[in-house]
Enzyme design. Structure first.
Site, PDB file in Angstrom:
ATOM      1  CD  GLU A 103      -0.325  -1.293   3.186  1.00 35.43           C
ATOM      2  OE1 GLU A 103       0.408  -1.399   4.174  1.00 35.43           O
ATOM      3  OE2 GLU A 103      -0.945  -2.246   2.699  1.00 35.43           O
ATOM      4  CE1 TYR A 115       6.979   0.500  -4.655  1.00 34.44           C
ATOM      5  CE2 TYR A 115       5.055   1.776  -4.044  1.00 34.44           C
ATOM      6  CZ  TYR A 115       6.318   1.304  -3.756  1.00 34.44           C
ATOM      7  OH  TYR A 115       6.913   1.635  -2.563  1.00 34.44           O
TER       8      TYR A 115
HETATM    9  C1  LIG Z   1       9.704   6.138  -3.933  1.00 30.20           C
HETATM   10  C2  LIG Z   1      11.198   5.901  -3.879  1.00 30.20           C
HETATM   11  C3  LIG Z   1      11.470   4.605  -3.142  1.00 30.20           C
HETATM   12  C4  LIG Z   1      11.733   5.780  -5.296  1.00 30.20           C
HETATM   13  O1  LIG Z   1      13.143   5.540  -5.244  1.00 30.20           O
HETATM   14  P1  LIG Z   1      14.145   6.166  -6.328  1.00 30.20           P
HETATM   15  O2  LIG Z   1      15.472   5.551  -6.139  1.00 30.20           O
HETATM   16  O3  LIG Z   1      14.051   7.634  -6.321  1.00 30.20           O
HETATM   17  O4  LIG Z   1      13.469   5.563  -7.658  1.00 30.20           O
HETATM   18  P2  LIG Z   1      14.066   5.553  -9.123  1.00 30.20           P
HETATM   19  O5  LIG Z   1      15.263   6.427  -9.224  1.00 30.20           O
HETATM   20  O6  LIG Z   1      14.186   4.132  -9.530  1.00 30.20           O
HETATM   21  O7  LIG Z   1      12.855   6.212  -9.916  1.00 30.20           O
HETATM   22  C5  LIG Z   1      12.307   7.466  -9.487  1.00 30.20           C
HETATM   23  C6  LIG Z   1      12.292   8.477 -10.608  1.00 30.20           C
HETATM   24  O8  LIG Z   1      13.612   8.836 -10.966  1.00 30.20           O
HETATM   25  C7  LIG Z   1      13.780   8.681 -12.362  1.00 30.20           C
HETATM   26  N1  LIG Z   1      15.183   8.317 -12.587  1.00 30.20           N
HETATM   27  C8  LIG Z   1      15.741   7.107 -12.362  1.00 30.20           C
HETATM   28  N2  LIG Z   1      17.040   7.150 -12.684  1.00 30.20           N
HETATM   29  C9  LIG Z   1      17.297   8.420 -13.077  1.00 30.20           C
HETATM   30  C10 LIG Z   1      18.456   9.085 -13.505  1.00 30.20           C
HETATM   31  N3  LIG Z   1      19.616   8.458 -13.592  1.00 30.20           N
HETATM   32  N4  LIG Z   1      18.355  10.393 -13.813  1.00 30.20           N
HETATM   33  C11 LIG Z   1      17.189  11.035 -13.721  1.00 30.20           C
HETATM   34  N5  LIG Z   1      16.044  10.454 -13.321  1.00 30.20           N
HETATM   35  C12 LIG Z   1      16.103   9.160 -13.011  1.00 30.20           C
HETATM   36  C13 LIG Z   1      12.816   7.614 -12.732  1.00 30.20           C
HETATM   37  O9  LIG Z   1      12.502   7.645 -14.106  1.00 30.20           O
HETATM   38  C14 LIG Z   1      11.655   7.975 -11.877  1.00 30.20           C
HETATM   39  O10 LIG Z   1      10.962   9.071 -12.458  1.00 30.20           O
HETATM   40  P3  LIG Z   1       9.378   9.230 -12.370  1.00 30.20           P
HETATM   41  O11 LIG Z   1       9.023   9.274 -10.899  1.00 30.20           O
HETATM   42  O12 LIG Z   1       9.139  10.513 -13.066  1.00 30.20           O
HETATM   43  O13 LIG Z   1       8.787   8.059 -13.060  1.00 30.20           O
HETATM   44  C15 LIG Z   1      11.956   7.079  -3.219  1.00 30.20           C
HETATM   45  O14 LIG Z   1      11.584   8.259  -3.881  1.00 30.20           O
HETATM   46  C16 LIG Z   1      11.666   7.238  -1.738  1.00 30.20           C
HETATM   47  O15 LIG Z   1      12.352   6.657  -0.898  1.00 30.20           O
HETATM   48  N6  LIG Z   1      10.661   8.066  -1.424  1.00 30.20           N
HETATM   49  C17 LIG Z   1      10.342   8.383  -0.042  1.00 30.20           C
HETATM   50  C18 LIG Z   1       9.830   7.176   0.691  1.00 30.20           C
HETATM   51  C19 LIG Z   1       8.656   6.554  -0.023  1.00 30.20           C
HETATM   52  O16 LIG Z   1       7.781   7.230  -0.506  1.00 30.20           O
HETATM   53  N7  LIG Z   1       8.652   5.208  -0.067  1.00 30.20           N
HETATM   54  C20 LIG Z   1       7.573   4.454  -0.648  1.00 30.20           C
HETATM   55  C21 LIG Z   1       6.516   4.237   0.393  1.00 30.20           C
HETATM   56  S1  LIG Z   1       5.272   3.116  -0.202  1.00 30.20           S
END
Ligand SMILES: CC(C)(COP(=O)(O)OP(=O)(O)OC[C@H]1O[C@@H](n2cnc3c(N)ncnc32)[C@H](O)[C@@H]1OP(=O)(O)O)[C@@H](O)C(=O)NCCC(=O)NCCS
Length: 150
Positions: A103, A115
């Site tokens: 969730e 996801y």
């Molecule tokens: C949600 C979360 C886990 C995602 O982790 P992340 O490492 O940032 O994820 P990714 O890098 O794989 O992807 C995120 C975004 O970055 C982008 N991205 C990935 N690699 C990239 C790069 N090299 N350069 C630029 N953008 C990039 C992805 O395309 C994605 O973009 P989008 O959101 O527009 O689709 C992270 O943001 C987080 O910890 N958030 C706070 C806690 C949270 O919300 N957890 C989930 C609770 S259910």
């Protein structure tokens, strides 16, 4: 960058990330109780001794429930979340998990997009599931791909 199981020694760094990202955060004791459980899989991504990300999964028979997904704020948007989720799903499938549930806050668009990219689909809404601030939860599920029989 390596992926490995979360250890008790990681909890200090994990808690720093957890309290920065979540309201309310999990407690250290909350993590601790799961680290030794056979039905739980808690993983970290580590680079040069620093924890960059972590996730948790609880398993019952062939189903899993994702409890935590977090990437350190200064290392988000590098693909680490994608790597972490992809690894978690593969390891879960190796242990016979075919269905994974999670969730997420309905407003957490980055997480929901991630996801969906990983094959999770939307199941429904749980009203006012979260507190601080109150928000609905989006329920999502991922089914393992069936391997063709012949
Ligand atoms: C949600 C979360 C886990 C995602 O982790 P992340 O490492 O940032 O994820 P990714 O890098 O794989 O992807 C995120 C975004 O970055 C982008 N991205 C990935 N690699 C990239 C790069 N090299 N350069 C630029 N953008 C990039 C992805 O395309 C994605 O973009 P989008 O959101 O527009 O689709 C992270 O943001 C987080 O910890 N958030 C706070 C806690 C949270 O919300 N957890 C989930 C609770 S259910």
């Amino acid at each position: 960058m390596i992926l490995r199981e979360m250890l008790v020694d990681d909890l200090e760094q994990v808690m720093k990330i957890e309290t920065e990202l979540f309201s309310p955060p999990w407690t250290k004791e909350g993590f601790f109780t799961y680290l030794t459980r056979k039905d739980a899989m808690f993983l970290v991504v580590e680079e040069k001794g620093e924890i960059l990300a972590y996730c948790g999964l609880l398993m019952v028979l062939d189903e899993g429930d994702i409890t935590n997904v977090a990437v350190r704020p200064d290392r988000q948007r590098e693909g680490i979340g994608h790597f972490l989720m992809d690894s978690l799903i593969r390891l879960a499938e190796q242990q016979g998990i075919t269905t994974i549930h999670l969730e997420v806050r309905v407003g957490n668009r980055t997480a929901i997009r991630l996801y969906e990219r990983m094959g999770f689909t939307r199941d429904g809404i749980r009203k006012k599931y979260y507190t601080d601030p109150v928000e609905d939860a989006l329920l999502m599920t991922r089914q393992a791909q069936k391997v063709p029989q012949n």
